[in-house]
Scaffold this motif. Structure first.
Motif, PDB file in Angstrom:
ATOM      1  N   ALA A 183       0.848  -1.281  -0.084  1.00  0.00           N
ATOM      2  CA  ALA A 183      -0.059  -0.026  -0.033  1.00  0.00           C
ATOM      3  C   ALA A 183       0.671   1.219   0.096  1.00  0.00           C
ATOM      4  CB  ALA A 183      -0.959   0.153   1.181  1.00  0.00           C
ATOM      5  N   TRP A 184       0.761   2.158  -0.977  1.00  0.00           N
ATOM      6  CA  TRP A 184       1.608   3.277  -1.200  1.00  0.00           C
ATOM      7  C   TRP A 184       0.782   4.642  -0.548  1.00  0.00           C
ATOM      8  CZ3 TRP A 184       6.380   3.304  -3.155  1.00  0.00           C
ATOM      9  CH2 TRP A 184       6.817   2.058  -3.767  1.00  0.00           C
ATOM     10  N   ASN A 185       1.705   5.505  -0.147  1.00  0.00           N
ATOM     11  CA  ASN A 185       1.160   6.685   0.438  1.00  0.00           C
ATOM     12  C   ASN A 185       1.838   7.472  -0.570  1.00  0.00           C
ATOM     13  OD1 ASN A 185       0.626   5.855   3.139  1.00  0.00           O
ATOM     14  ND2 ASN A 185       2.905   5.563   3.390  1.00  0.00           N
ATOM     15  N   TYR A 186       1.284   8.874  -0.896  1.00  0.00           N
ATOM     16  CA  TYR A 186       1.967   9.819  -1.930  1.00  0.00           C
ATOM     17  C   TYR A 186       2.174  11.194  -1.211  1.00  0.00           C
ATOM     18  CZ  TYR A 186       0.113   6.772  -5.545  1.00  0.00           C
ATOM     19  OH  TYR A 186      -0.006   5.590  -6.424  1.00  0.00           O
ATOM     20  N   LEU A 187       3.111  11.660  -1.736  1.00  0.00           N
ATOM     21  CA  LEU A 187       3.580  12.907  -1.787  1.00  0.00           C
ATOM     22  C   LEU A 187       3.830  13.491  -3.039  1.00  0.00           C
ATOM     23  CD1 LEU A 187       6.689  13.096   0.736  1.00  0.00           C
ATOM     24  CD2 LEU A 187       4.356  13.696   1.395  1.00  0.00           C
ATOM     25  N   MET A 188       3.141  14.746  -3.446  1.00  0.00           N
ATOM     26  CA  MET A 188       3.154  15.244  -4.548  1.00  0.00           C
ATOM     27  C   MET A 188       3.435  16.886  -4.559  1.00  0.00           C
ATOM     28  SD  MET A 188      -0.987  14.686  -5.438  1.00  0.00           S
ATOM     29  CE  MET A 188      -0.871  13.027  -4.324  1.00  0.00           C
ATOM     30  N   ASP A 189       4.176  17.021  -5.609  1.00  0.00           N
ATOM     31  CA  ASP A 189       4.326  18.540  -5.976  1.00  0.00           C
ATOM     32  C   ASP A 189       2.909  19.114  -6.536  1.00  0.00           C
ATOM     33  OD1 ASP A 189       5.607  21.114  -6.067  1.00  0.00           O
ATOM     34  OD2 ASP A 189       6.274  20.745  -8.343  1.00  0.00           O
ATOM     35  N   THR A 196      -6.247   6.341   0.323  1.00  0.00           N
ATOM     36  CA  THR A 196      -4.694   6.426   0.330  1.00  0.00           C
ATOM     37  C   THR A 196      -4.360   7.604   0.751  1.00  0.00           C
ATOM     38  OG1 THR A 196      -4.936   5.091  -1.782  1.00  0.00           O
ATOM     39  CG2 THR A 196      -2.890   6.352  -1.452  1.00  0.00           C
ATOM     40  N   PRO A 197      -3.647   7.594   1.889  1.00  0.00           N
ATOM     41  CA  PRO A 197      -2.744   8.950   2.354  1.00  0.00           C
ATOM     42  C   PRO A 197      -2.256   9.652   1.283  1.00  0.00           C
ATOM     43  CG  PRO A 197      -2.294   6.976   3.923  1.00  0.00           C
ATOM     44  CD  PRO A 197      -3.097   6.295   2.459  1.00  0.00           C
ATOM     45  N   PHE A 198      -2.413  11.097   1.342  1.00  0.00           N
ATOM     46  CA  PHE A 198      -1.533  11.742   0.469  1.00  0.00           C
ATOM     47  C   PHE A 198      -1.302  13.145   0.936  1.00  0.00           C
ATOM     48  CE2 PHE A 198      -5.836  12.717  -0.962  1.00  0.00           C
ATOM     49  CZ  PHE A 198      -5.775  14.331  -1.092  1.00  0.00           C
ATOM     50  N   THR A 199      -0.238  13.789   0.503  1.00  0.00           N
ATOM     51  CA  THR A 199       0.049  15.158   0.946  1.00  0.00           C
ATOM     52  C   THR A 199       0.621  15.920  -0.324  1.00  0.00           C
ATOM     53  OG1 THR A 199       0.580  14.650   3.119  1.00  0.00           O
ATOM     54  CG2 THR A 199       1.416  16.821   2.509  1.00  0.00           C
ATOM     55  N   VAL A 200      -0.002  17.263  -0.519  1.00  0.00           N
ATOM     56  CA  VAL A 200       0.381  18.214  -1.520  1.00  0.00           C
ATOM     57  C   VAL A 200       1.592  18.904  -0.983  1.00  0.00           C
ATOM     58  CG1 VAL A 200      -0.104  19.728  -3.017  1.00  0.00           C
ATOM     59  CG2 VAL A 200      -1.682  17.756  -2.706  1.00  0.00           C
ATOM     60  N   LEU A 201       2.624  19.047  -1.545  1.00  0.00           N
ATOM     61  CA  LEU A 201       4.018  19.746  -1.449  1.00  0.00           C
ATOM     62  C   LEU A 201       3.763  21.102  -2.065  1.00  0.00           C
ATOM     63  CD1 LEU A 201       6.610  17.188  -0.926  1.00  0.00           C
ATOM     64  CD2 LEU A 201       5.159  18.025   0.819  1.00  0.00           C
ATOM     65  N   THR A 202       4.321  22.334  -1.549  1.00  0.00           N
ATOM     66  CA  THR A 202       4.555  23.460  -2.393  1.00  0.00           C
ATOM     67  C   THR A 202       5.632  24.218  -1.711  1.00  0.00           C
ATOM     68  OG1 THR A 202       3.963  25.331  -3.305  1.00  0.00           O
ATOM     69  CG2 THR A 202       2.622  24.612  -1.392  1.00  0.00           C
ATOM     70  N   ASN A 203       6.676  24.682  -2.477  1.00  0.00           N
ATOM     71  CA  ASN A 203       7.725  25.513  -2.084  1.00  0.00           C
ATOM     72  C   ASN A 203       7.138  26.758  -1.812  1.00  0.00           C
ATOM     73  OD1 ASN A 203      10.078  23.841  -1.393  1.00  0.00           O
ATOM     74  ND2 ASN A 203      11.034  24.462  -3.447  1.00  0.00           N
ATOM     75  N   ASN A 204       6.287  27.215  -2.352  1.00  0.00           N
ATOM     76  CA  ASN A 204       5.849  28.702  -2.197  1.00  0.00           C
ATOM     77  C   ASN A 204       5.174  28.743  -0.798  1.00  0.00           C
ATOM     78  OD1 ASN A 204       4.115  30.838  -2.367  1.00  0.00           O
ATOM     79  ND2 ASN A 204       4.270  30.755  -4.535  1.00  0.00           N
ATOM     80  N   SER A 205       5.725  29.736  -0.240  1.00  0.00           N
ATOM     81  CA  SER A 205       5.186  30.063   1.209  1.00  0.00           C
ATOM     82  C   SER A 205       4.399  31.348   1.289  1.00  0.00           C
ATOM     83  CB  SER A 205       6.698  30.443   1.936  1.00  0.00           C
ATOM     84  OG  SER A 205       7.422  31.538   1.403  1.00  0.00           O
ATOM     85  N   THR A 235      -3.636   3.495  -8.903  1.00  0.00           N
ATOM     86  CA  THR A 235      -2.793   4.216  -7.600  1.00  0.00           C
ATOM     87  C   THR A 235      -2.492   3.322  -6.644  1.00  0.00           C
ATOM     88  OG1 THR A 235      -4.896   4.863  -6.890  1.00  0.00           O
ATOM     89  CG2 THR A 235      -4.223   6.550  -8.252  1.00  0.00           C
ATOM     90  N   GLN A 236      -3.138   2.143  -6.690  1.00  0.00           N
ATOM     91  CA  GLN A 236      -2.704   1.182  -5.739  1.00  0.00           C
ATOM     92  C   GLN A 236      -1.426   0.149  -6.291  1.00  0.00           C
ATOM     93  OE1 GLN A 236      -6.583  -0.539  -4.903  1.00  0.00           O
ATOM     94  NE2 GLN A 236      -6.142   0.176  -2.935  1.00  0.00           N
ATOM     95  N   ASP A 237      -1.120   0.333  -7.421  1.00  0.00           N
ATOM     96  CA  ASP A 237      -0.021  -0.355  -8.010  1.00  0.00           C
ATOM     97  C   ASP A 237       0.435   0.527  -9.117  1.00  0.00           C
ATOM     98  OD1 ASP A 237       1.815  -2.081  -8.750  1.00  0.00           O
ATOM     99  OD2 ASP A 237       0.333  -3.394  -9.843  1.00  0.00           O
TER     100      ASP A 237
END
Length: 260
Positions: free
Chosen positions: A2-8, A35-44, A254-256
């Motif tokens: 089972a995958w977790n996702y980080l994404m820009d 499925t756990p996921f988090t969206v990342l951004t360098n913008n502050s 998304t699961q594979d």
């Protein structure tokens, strides 16, 4: 597995003020599967609440808790280094709110840190104050090293460019918390309670997303919906785990994600 996702965000889910085709279906599938996921951004610039509202307007439903910015990562880093400290901030509400939430005092009177973030209204007066405080011994932190940011009219000077100005004036380089520092990835992993071995990073840049994910021990997917091209990938001495057109290619798997 089972995958977790980080994404820009920019180049992966959004392009300027529009969603990238298939991004809504991709996120809907992650949500439907739990499925756990988090969206990342360098913008502050924006708080997670503001970003959620902006993303909702273009059709992406992302909880505040699933948004991790370089401002939040910077605040967590400072809290681990000097709890209850003080900072002079060049930036906007996303950064000042994150620092207030960890109990930091924002001041121009002998602060522990000068913290530089993104803003669309860089003030010569504020930059001058930052230079003088660094000269007097304040530690220099910047949210991210991005030299430029996109706009509908072309490139805009960003945190890295202004940091270079302060560095040139003071002889002091900042510590950058955001991507490509793998610290950004690790803080996001802790926030979502995930382990690197079971987490996948999706990004559109080799020099920030892929290298940061790789150095944090993640599998990496490079999408070609942002800044990278098949030719530009070959310029780097490292490679992502896989290259795909966009997150639309992941819908239904998304699961594979590495199923061909």
């Amino acid at each position: 597995m089972a995958w977790n996702y980080l994404m820009d965000m920019d180049g992966v889910l959004t392009s300027e003020e529009h969603l990238i085709p298939g991004a809504d279906a991709f996120l809907a599938e992650l949500t439907s599967n739990g499925t756990p996921f988090t969206v990342l951004t360098n913008n502050s610039i924006r708080t997670p609440r503001d970003l959620r509202a902006r993303l909702l307007r273009i059709g992406l439903d992302i909880p505040e808790s699933a948004i991790w910015t370089s401002a939040l990562a910077t605040a967590r880093f400072l809290d681990s280094q000097r709890p209850g400290g003080s900072a002079y901030v060049v930036g906007e509400s996303g950064l000042t709110t994150a620092l207030h939430e960890i109990g930091y005092v924002i001041t121009d009177s002998d602060p522990d840190y000068v913290v530089l973030g993104e803003t669309r209204t860089y003030s010569f007066e504020a930059i001058t104050t930052a230079i003088r405080l660094v000269e007097r011994g304040a530690r220099f932190i910047a949210t991210n090293p991005d030299a430029t940011g996109p706009s509908t009219s072309g490139s805009l000077p960003a945190t890295g460019a202004v940091a270079a100005l302060i560095s040139r004036a003071t002889g002091r380089d900042p510590y950058y918390v955001g991507k490509p520092n793998p610290l950004m990835m690790r803080s996001a992993l802790r926030q979502m309670g995930a382990h690197s071995e079971h987490t996948l990073m999706i990004g559109d840049r080799m020099d920030t997303d892929v290298i940061a994910g790789m150095e944090a021990g993640l599998q990496t997917l490079l999408v070609l919906s942002g800044i990278s091209t098949p030719a530009s990938v070959e310029l780097y001495p490292y490679r992502p785990t896989e290259v795909i057109g966009s997150v639309a290619d992941l819908v239904g798997r998304t699961q594979d994600p590495f199923r061909s």
